[in-house]
Scaffold this motif. Sequence first.
Motif, PDB file in Angstrom:
ATOM      1  N   VAL A  10      -5.745   2.650   0.773  1.00  0.00           N
ATOM      2  CA  VAL A  10      -6.127   1.235   0.841  1.00  0.00           C
ATOM      3  C   VAL A  10      -7.033   0.799  -0.309  1.00  0.00           C
ATOM      4  CG1 VAL A  10      -5.791   1.065   3.323  1.00  0.00           C
ATOM      5  CG2 VAL A  10      -8.035   1.645   2.442  1.00  0.00           C
ATOM      6  N   ASP A  11      -7.379   1.731  -1.221  1.00  0.00           N
ATOM      7  CA  ASP A  11      -8.258   1.333  -2.316  1.00  0.00           C
ATOM      8  C   ASP A  11      -7.500   0.995  -3.608  1.00  0.00           C
ATOM      9  OD1 ASP A  11      -7.564   3.886  -3.109  1.00  0.00           O
ATOM     10  OD2 ASP A  11      -9.620   4.657  -3.173  1.00  0.00           O
ATOM     11  N   GLU A  12      -6.210   0.839  -3.497  1.00  0.00           N
ATOM     12  CA  GLU A  12      -5.384   0.288  -4.572  1.00  0.00           C
ATOM     13  C   GLU A  12      -4.129  -0.275  -3.951  1.00  0.00           C
ATOM     14  OE1 GLU A  12      -2.466   3.300  -6.634  1.00  0.00           O
ATOM     15  OE2 GLU A  12      -4.512   4.046  -6.873  1.00  0.00           O
ATOM     16  N   TYR A  13      -3.509  -1.232  -4.631  1.00  0.00           N
ATOM     17  CA  TYR A  13      -2.297  -1.850  -4.090  1.00  0.00           C
ATOM     18  C   TYR A  13      -1.451  -2.434  -5.210  1.00  0.00           C
ATOM     19  CZ  TYR A  13      -4.841  -6.290  -4.622  1.00  0.00           C
ATOM     20  OH  TYR A  13      -5.538  -7.361  -5.132  1.00  0.00           O
ATOM     21  N   PHE A  28      -8.335  -2.542   4.357  1.00  0.00           N
ATOM     22  CA  PHE A  28      -7.924  -3.128   3.079  1.00  0.00           C
ATOM     23  C   PHE A  28      -8.828  -4.302   2.715  1.00  0.00           C
ATOM     24  CE2 PHE A  28      -5.208  -6.293   0.853  1.00  0.00           C
ATOM     25  CZ  PHE A  28      -5.047  -5.603  -0.336  1.00  0.00           C
ATOM     26  N   LEU A  53       0.841  -1.192   0.000  1.00  0.00           N
ATOM     27  CA  LEU A  53       0.000   0.000   0.000  1.00  0.00           C
ATOM     28  C   LEU A  53       0.881   1.248   0.000  1.00  0.00           C
ATOM     29  CD1 LEU A  53      -2.630  -1.009   2.710  1.00  0.00           C
ATOM     30  CD2 LEU A  53      -2.747  -1.334   0.232  1.00  0.00           C
ATOM     31  N   ALA A  70     -12.199  -3.106   1.597  1.00  0.00           N
ATOM     32  CA  ALA A  70     -12.144  -2.526   0.250  1.00  0.00           C
ATOM     33  C   ALA A  70     -12.052  -3.624  -0.809  1.00  0.00           C
ATOM     34  CB  ALA A  70     -10.964  -1.565   0.138  1.00  0.00           C
ATOM     35  N   VAL A  71     -11.270  -4.655  -0.560  1.00  0.00           N
ATOM     36  CA  VAL A  71     -11.147  -5.768  -1.507  1.00  0.00           C
ATOM     37  C   VAL A  71     -12.472  -6.506  -1.626  1.00  0.00           C
ATOM     38  CG1 VAL A  71     -10.040  -8.005  -1.908  1.00  0.00           C
ATOM     39  CG2 VAL A  71      -8.651  -6.033  -1.227  1.00  0.00           C
ATOM     40  N   SER A 113     -11.074  -1.976  -4.196  1.00  0.00           N
ATOM     41  CA  SER A 113      -9.614  -1.904  -4.202  1.00  0.00           C
ATOM     42  C   SER A 113      -9.104  -2.471  -5.528  1.00  0.00           C
ATOM     43  CB  SER A 113      -9.024  -2.691  -3.032  1.00  0.00           C
ATOM     44  OG  SER A 113      -7.631  -2.481  -2.962  1.00  0.00           O
TER      45      SER A 113
END
Length: 150
Positions: A99-102, A134, A64, A137-138, A143
Amino acid sequence: MSRCLKNTWRSWIVNRPIAADVWRYPYLWYGQHGDGETEGRKTRPVAFVAVLPGKAGGTNLFILAITSTQPGRDRIAASIPEIERRRAGLDPIPLWIIVDEYNHDILETSAYFEPGARIGAFSPSFHKKIMSAFIAAVRTGRSKAIPRAD
């Protein structure tokens, strides 16, 4: 669990990340990835939200971004408290974990991971908060993964 693996024959140490660690890493943002970029523009502090063994071998890294730019209302992010910034060795300025992308990378084959780039780590309680955000969000499909493994 040990942070290091020691090869006694050569007497060198290779650092391996664990969940809650903060490292320097060339994070690739989702927007940059969507524009066809393949390299992160700069090395930045990142948080390892999860470090898991892969089904086909290798170690999955779920990474993250940490940013000093306050996220917009459309983003899912967590503010990093001052004590956690100090604990993790980060600058004493307002920071957020997105936390909405990784980035998803594989440790053993990564072209981007640098073994000596560890900065520090977050406390278990703060990591649990980030991990919960996280996972939520996933699970809700909010995410976005950016694959970094070749």
